[in-house]
Design an enzyme around this catalytic site. Structure first.
Site, PDB file in Angstrom:
ATOM      1  N   SER A 268     -15.594   1.880   2.643  1.00 15.47           N
ATOM      2  CA  SER A 268     -15.038   0.548   2.802  1.00 15.47           C
ATOM      3  C   SER A 268     -13.908   0.547   3.831  1.00 15.47           C
ATOM      4  O   SER A 268     -13.796  -0.370   4.648  1.00 15.47           O
ATOM      5  CB  SER A 268     -14.520   0.036   1.454  1.00 15.47           C
ATOM      6  OG  SER A 268     -14.023  -1.276   1.562  1.00 15.47           O
TER       7      SER A 268
ATOM      8  N   MET B 249     -15.399 -14.752  -4.786  1.00 13.50           N
ATOM      9  CA  MET B 249     -14.309 -14.238  -3.953  1.00 13.50           C
ATOM     10  C   MET B 249     -14.710 -14.218  -2.481  1.00 13.50           C
ATOM     11  O   MET B 249     -13.927 -14.583  -1.598  1.00 13.50           O
ATOM     12  CB  MET B 249     -13.936 -12.830  -4.424  1.00 13.50           C
ATOM     13  CG  MET B 249     -13.259 -12.758  -5.781  1.00 13.50           C
ATOM     14  SD  MET B 249     -11.513 -13.239  -5.725  1.00 13.50           S
ATOM     15  CE  MET B 249     -10.815 -11.841  -4.842  1.00 13.50           C
TER      16      MET B 249
ATOM     17  N   HIS C  96       0.826  -1.204   0.000  1.00 11.20           N
ATOM     18  CA  HIS C  96       0.000   0.000   0.000  1.00 11.20           C
ATOM     19  C   HIS C  96       0.863   1.258   0.000  1.00 11.20           C
ATOM     20  O   HIS C  96       0.326   2.374   0.101  1.00 11.20           O
ATOM     21  CB  HIS C  96      -0.923   0.023   1.224  1.00 11.20           C
ATOM     22  CG  HIS C  96      -2.052  -0.957   1.166  1.00 11.20           C
ATOM     23  ND1 HIS C  96      -2.814  -1.150   0.032  1.00 11.20           N
ATOM     24  CD2 HIS C  96      -2.562  -1.800   2.107  1.00 11.20           C
ATOM     25  CE1 HIS C  96      -3.745  -2.064   0.284  1.00 11.20           C
ATOM     26  NE2 HIS C  96      -3.617  -2.467   1.529  1.00 11.20           N
TER      27      HIS C  96
ATOM     28  N   PHE D 291     -14.092  -8.694   5.749  1.00 11.65           N
ATOM     29  CA  PHE D 291     -13.020  -8.169   4.900  1.00 11.65           C
ATOM     30  C   PHE D 291     -13.556  -7.812   3.530  1.00 11.65           C
ATOM     31  O   PHE D 291     -13.164  -6.808   2.943  1.00 11.65           O
ATOM     32  CB  PHE D 291     -11.887  -9.202   4.783  1.00 11.65           C
ATOM     33  CG  PHE D 291     -10.657  -8.644   4.140  1.00 11.65           C
ATOM     34  CD1 PHE D 291      -9.755  -7.907   4.872  1.00 11.65           C
ATOM     35  CD2 PHE D 291     -10.414  -8.844   2.787  1.00 11.65           C
ATOM     36  CE1 PHE D 291      -8.615  -7.367   4.279  1.00 11.65           C
ATOM     37  CE2 PHE D 291      -9.287  -8.321   2.185  1.00 11.65           C
ATOM     38  CZ  PHE D 291      -8.385  -7.574   2.932  1.00 11.65           C
TER      39      PHE D 291
END
Length: 318
Positions: free
Chosen positions: A174, A266, A142, A282
């Site tokens: 999010s 997913m 990140h 998550f």
């Protein structure tokens, strides 16, 4: 090619940022710093790893997925992994095969010795874990461009770098739910939005993060994609990444990959949803524009004005 800049050594402790310290400080995070003149926010513990990251040995065969948190990182990782590995759908957890370079500097577990017996190698020393990966290595980070290893920034090494970004309104919402579930954030929604807009969250400011990679968009080893493109036309993004990684698959194989990468697939895939690491919620919604369910019209207007101010004179559109 853009002019190469060394890391600005400017480092400032964020002792005066009351809300960040009040609502995020925990047993594993005692403080925060600003790094470089762009004021990227990172935990104080990062200082102990800064030189190691700066001098981390990179190879041309490496593949990096780079992003601001909560912009579609894991989704992109799984897509890139499958494309790069002959569409190999595996049950091996993604944090083992596509590890997070600087996850150890984010959490100072020395302050929580009771956790050491439970931590896996990738958390105890993520840099060493990545260093020992078999080649080609697949690496998540990140970190903004300015803080990536020196060999990348100077062009001494040219690994593949795939950067994914997302509308900041969806990103912020999010990120809020993620930080509530995983990083111990105890403040309310409005406090979090103030921190996001003020560039006072880990890896912020968001605009500086996104703009840092756009300054490098003409490099042959850099590909920029968006979360929204993946949602609206995943096949085109898959083909774009295939070309970038010099891979070629049939339409039938691409269709299977599309199915594998669907949100429901997913979310139900324990190898990517961090179910085994306490990653509660998550993967939460995966809907473009879901911020409207959480933001008031006043907050949306505030974000819209902020986007115009930060991105209005750039090619970046949301």
């Amino acid at each position: 090619m853009a002019t190469i800049k060394k890391i600005d050594p400017q480092i400032t402790n964020l002792k005066s940022d009351e809300n960040l310290l009040k609502y995020f400080t925990s047993d594993f995070r005692k403080g925060y710093i600003e790094v470089t003149n762009k004021k990227f926010v990172l935990p104080q513990y990062y200082l102990e790893f800064m030189d190691k990251i700066e001098n981390f040995e990179v190879y041309d065969t490496d593949v990096f997925v780079v992003s601001h948190p909560k912009t579609g990182t894991t989704w992109t990782q799984e897509m890139v992994w499958c494309i790069g590995n002959n569409l190999k759908f595996t049950n091996v957890e993604i944090y083992k095969r596509f590890p997070f370079l600087e996850v150890t500097p984010l959490f100072d577990f020395r302050e929580c010795p009771e956790l050491f017996g439970e931590l896996s190698d990738h958390l105890l020393d993520s840099l060493e874990y990545v260093r020992k990966l078999p080649h080609p290595r697949y690496i998540k980070t990140h970190l903004p461009w300015d803080l990536l290893p020196k060999q990348i920034r100077t062009g001494e090494r040219n690994p593949k770098i795939i950067y994914v970004y997302r509308n900041p309104k969806d990103t912020s919402v999010s990120y809020y739910y993620h930080c509530r579930a995983v990083e111990g954030f105890t403040g309310d929604f409005n406090v979090f939005m103030d921190l996001f807009l003020g560039g006072r969250l880990t890896y912020g400011p968001f605009p500086a993060h996104v703009l840092s990679i756009f300054e490098q968009k003409n490099r042959e080893n850099v590909l920029i994609i968006t979360y929204e493109e993946m949602k609206s036309d995943l096949r085109s993004v898959i083909k774009n990444v295939m070309n970038f990684l010099s891979k070629n698959y049939s339409d039938e194989e691409i269709e299977k990959l599309e199915d594998h990468l669907s949100f429901e697939s997913m979310k139900n895939n324990n190898s990517v949803n961090y179910a085994n690491t306490g990653g509660k919620n998550f993967m939460r919604a995966g809907i473009v524009g879901s911020y409207k369910n959480d933001m008031t019209p006043e907050l949306i207007n505030r974000f819209d004005n902020w986007i115009v101010d930060k991105f209005g004179k750039t090619e970046i559109k949301f």
